[in-house]
Design a protein around this motif. Structure first.
Motif, PDB file in Angstrom:
ATOM      1  N   VAL A  56       0.834  -1.208   0.000  1.00 31.26           N
ATOM      2  CA  VAL A  56       0.000   0.000   0.000  1.00 31.26           C
ATOM      3  C   VAL A  56       0.869   1.259   0.000  1.00 31.26           C
ATOM      4  O   VAL A  56       0.576   2.226  -0.712  1.00 31.26           O
ATOM      5  N   SER A  57       1.946   1.255   0.764  1.00 34.46           N
ATOM      6  CA  SER A  57       2.826   2.434   0.798  1.00 34.46           C
ATOM      7  C   SER A  57       3.473   2.659  -0.558  1.00 34.46           C
ATOM      8  O   SER A  57       3.681   3.803  -0.973  1.00 34.46           O
ATOM      9  N   GLY A  58       3.777   1.561  -1.261  1.00 33.84           N
ATOM     10  CA  GLY A  58       4.319   1.696  -2.608  1.00 33.84           C
ATOM     11  C   GLY A  58       3.325   2.365  -3.543  1.00 33.84           C
ATOM     12  O   GLY A  58       3.685   3.216  -4.365  1.00 33.84           O
ATOM     13  N   ALA A  59       2.047   1.991  -3.411  1.00 31.27           N
ATOM     14  CA  ALA A  59       0.997   2.604  -4.226  1.00 31.27           C
ATOM     15  C   ALA A  59       0.869   4.092  -3.908  1.00 31.27           C
ATOM     16  O   ALA A  59       0.670   4.917  -4.800  1.00 31.27           O
ATOM     17  N   VAL A  60       1.010   4.449  -2.630  1.00 29.02           N
ATOM     18  CA  VAL A  60       0.901   5.855  -2.221  1.00 29.02           C
ATOM     19  C   VAL A  60       2.067   6.675  -2.783  1.00 29.02           C
ATOM     20  O   VAL A  60       1.904   7.839  -3.150  1.00 29.02           O
ATOM     21  N   THR A  61       3.263   6.076  -2.869  1.00 27.76           N
ATOM     22  CA  THR A  61       4.415   6.824  -3.397  1.00 27.76           C
ATOM     23  C   THR A  61       4.186   7.220  -4.855  1.00 27.76           C
ATOM     24  O   THR A  61       4.722   8.229  -5.318  1.00 27.76           O
ATOM     25  N   ALA A  62       3.393   6.424  -5.579  1.00 28.85           N
ATOM     26  CA  ALA A  62       3.126   6.731  -6.983  1.00 28.85           C
ATOM     27  C   ALA A  62       2.358   8.041  -7.143  1.00 28.85           C
ATOM     28  O   ALA A  62       2.382   8.656  -8.215  1.00 28.85           O
ATOM     29  N   SER A  63       1.702   8.473  -6.071  1.00 29.94           N
ATOM     30  CA  SER A  63       0.950   9.735  -6.122  1.00 29.94           C
ATOM     31  C   SER A  63       1.868  10.938  -5.884  1.00 29.94           C
ATOM     32  O   SER A  63       1.441  12.081  -6.017  1.00 29.94           O
ATOM     33  N   GLY A  64       3.103  10.671  -5.503  1.00 28.65           N
ATOM     34  CA  GLY A  64       4.054  11.747  -5.251  1.00 28.65           C
ATOM     35  C   GLY A  64       4.106  12.184  -3.801  1.00 28.65           C
ATOM     36  O   GLY A  64       4.871  13.090  -3.448  1.00 28.65           O
ATOM     37  N   ALA A  65       3.321  11.542  -2.930  1.00 29.33           N
ATOM     38  CA  ALA A  65       3.285  11.932  -1.518  1.00 29.33           C
ATOM     39  C   ALA A  65       4.569  11.553  -0.790  1.00 29.33           C
ATOM     40  O   ALA A  65       4.920  12.176   0.210  1.00 29.33           O
ATOM     41  N   MET A  66       5.242  10.511  -1.272  1.00 25.62           N
ATOM     42  CA  MET A  66       6.499  10.067  -0.663  1.00 25.62           C
ATOM     43  C   MET A  66       7.474   9.703  -1.765  1.00 25.62           C
ATOM     44  O   MET A  66       7.062   9.381  -2.886  1.00 25.62           O
ATOM     45  N   ASP A  67       8.744   9.724  -1.438  1.00 21.61           N
ATOM     46  CA  ASP A  67       9.769   9.281  -2.378  1.00 21.61           C
ATOM     47  C   ASP A  67       9.972   7.781  -2.179  1.00 21.61           C
ATOM     48  O   ASP A  67      10.323   7.351  -1.070  1.00 21.61           O
ATOM     49  N   PRO A  68       9.765   6.955  -3.223  1.00 21.20           N
ATOM     50  CA  PRO A  68       9.857   5.500  -3.038  1.00 21.20           C
ATOM     51  C   PRO A  68      11.246   5.025  -2.620  1.00 21.20           C
ATOM     52  O   PRO A  68      11.373   4.068  -1.853  1.00 21.20           O
ATOM     53  N   TRP A  69      12.295   5.705  -3.097  1.00 24.58           N
ATOM     54  CA  TRP A  69      13.648   5.287  -2.760  1.00 24.58           C
ATOM     55  C   TRP A  69      13.968   5.574  -1.292  1.00 24.58           C
ATOM     56  O   TRP A  69      14.555   4.737  -0.600  1.00 24.58           O
ATOM     57  N   ILE A  70      13.590   6.763  -0.829  1.00 27.27           N
ATOM     58  CA  ILE A  70      13.820   7.099   0.573  1.00 27.27           C
ATOM     59  C   ILE A  70      12.987   6.185   1.466  1.00 27.27           C
ATOM     60  O   ILE A  70      13.471   5.662   2.476  1.00 27.27           O
ATOM     61  N   LEU A  71      11.722   5.991   1.089  1.00 28.16           N
ATOM     62  CA  LEU A  71      10.835   5.135   1.870  1.00 28.16           C
ATOM     63  C   LEU A  71      11.399   3.724   1.989  1.00 28.16           C
ATOM     64  O   LEU A  71      11.458   3.156   3.083  1.00 28.16           O
ATOM     65  N   ALA A  72      11.812   3.148   0.859  1.00 27.52           N
ATOM     66  CA  ALA A  72      12.324   1.776   0.858  1.00 27.52           C
ATOM     67  C   ALA A  72      13.611   1.671   1.677  1.00 27.52           C
ATOM     68  O   ALA A  72      13.799   0.705   2.424  1.00 27.52           O
ATOM     69  N   THR A  73      14.479   2.661   1.561  1.00 29.06           N
ATOM     70  CA  THR A  73      15.752   2.636   2.288  1.00 29.06           C
ATOM     71  C   THR A  73      15.526   2.735   3.793  1.00 29.06           C
ATOM     72  O   THR A  73      16.076   1.947   4.576  1.00 29.06           O
TER      73      THR A  73
END
Length: 214
Positions: A56-73
């Protein structure tokens, strides 16, 4: 912060993540770090959503609300430090984790993880990342079983990397497909439900055997 918002973590994770990301900015990364540190580092927190929340967080990053690379790290670091903490607790407690004297350790989940460990050896720490409940108890057992620290960290970090990055990017690429996007909450609830099934079955089985023995 409105702490009642955390109830959405188990029912409407997409809203939970979007609210924190938009209203509190960088704090969302701290929250995700803590969730996955606790889920993997403290056995009584095994109920926290893992797989489904990553998707779900990955889907939210697609909206631009979070950076997927920073989130994953950040999430990977939290999951790996959680494993290390759990490993050290297991090392400190030793064989006492099996005698039933430690009330906060779920013996049913512990025995299931021990059986998994007996079957797969050191690879359990890697494989457990992808199995709810077991991933929380695996580092505890590895520590109690005196697995070499370097070997443990190799499996812990590699497993954490593939687990976190794999599910976040799967959510990023597939989470905004219209059908999936409309049912993100259902996906989260299903993830929690299926995570509880193995432990529930084992608990019921143990209860029935105990009654039969009496």
């Amino acid at each position: 912060m409105d702490w009642s918002l955390f109830l959405d973590l188990f029912t409407q994770a997409d809203r939970f993540l979007m609210t924190i990301a938009t209203e509190y900015g960088i704090l969302i990364y701290v929250v995700m770090f803590m969730i996955f540190f606790l889920e993997t580092g403290i056995v009584v927190m095994a109920f926290l959503p893992g797989d489904s929340l990553l998707f779900v967080s990955g889907a939210v990053t697609a909206s631009g609300a979070m950076d997927p690379w920073i989130l994953a790290t950040v999430t990977t670091i939290g999951a790996c430090l959680g494993n290390t903490s759990n490993y050290m607790i297991g090392k400190w407690l030793g064989r006492k984790i099996y005698d039933g004297s430690i009330s906060w350790i779920d013996q049913t989940a512990l025995q299931k993880t021990h059986a998994f460990y007996e079957s797969h050896g050191g690879k359990t720490v890697f494989l457990a990342r992808f199995i709810p409940i077991i991933r929380t108890f695996a580092p505890l057992i590895a520590g109690a079983g005196d697995m070499a620290r370097g070997r443990f960290q190799f499996y812990s970090i590699s497993g954490g990397f593939f687990w976190v990055f794999g599910l976040i990017w799967a959510g990023y690429w597939f989470g905004n497909i219209p059908f999936i996007k409309q049912h993100l909450t259902s996906i989260l609830l299903c993830g929690i439900f299926f995570a509880l099934i193995p432990t529930t079955i084992l608990a019921v089985s143990k209860f029935l055997k105990a009654r039969k023995g009496k």
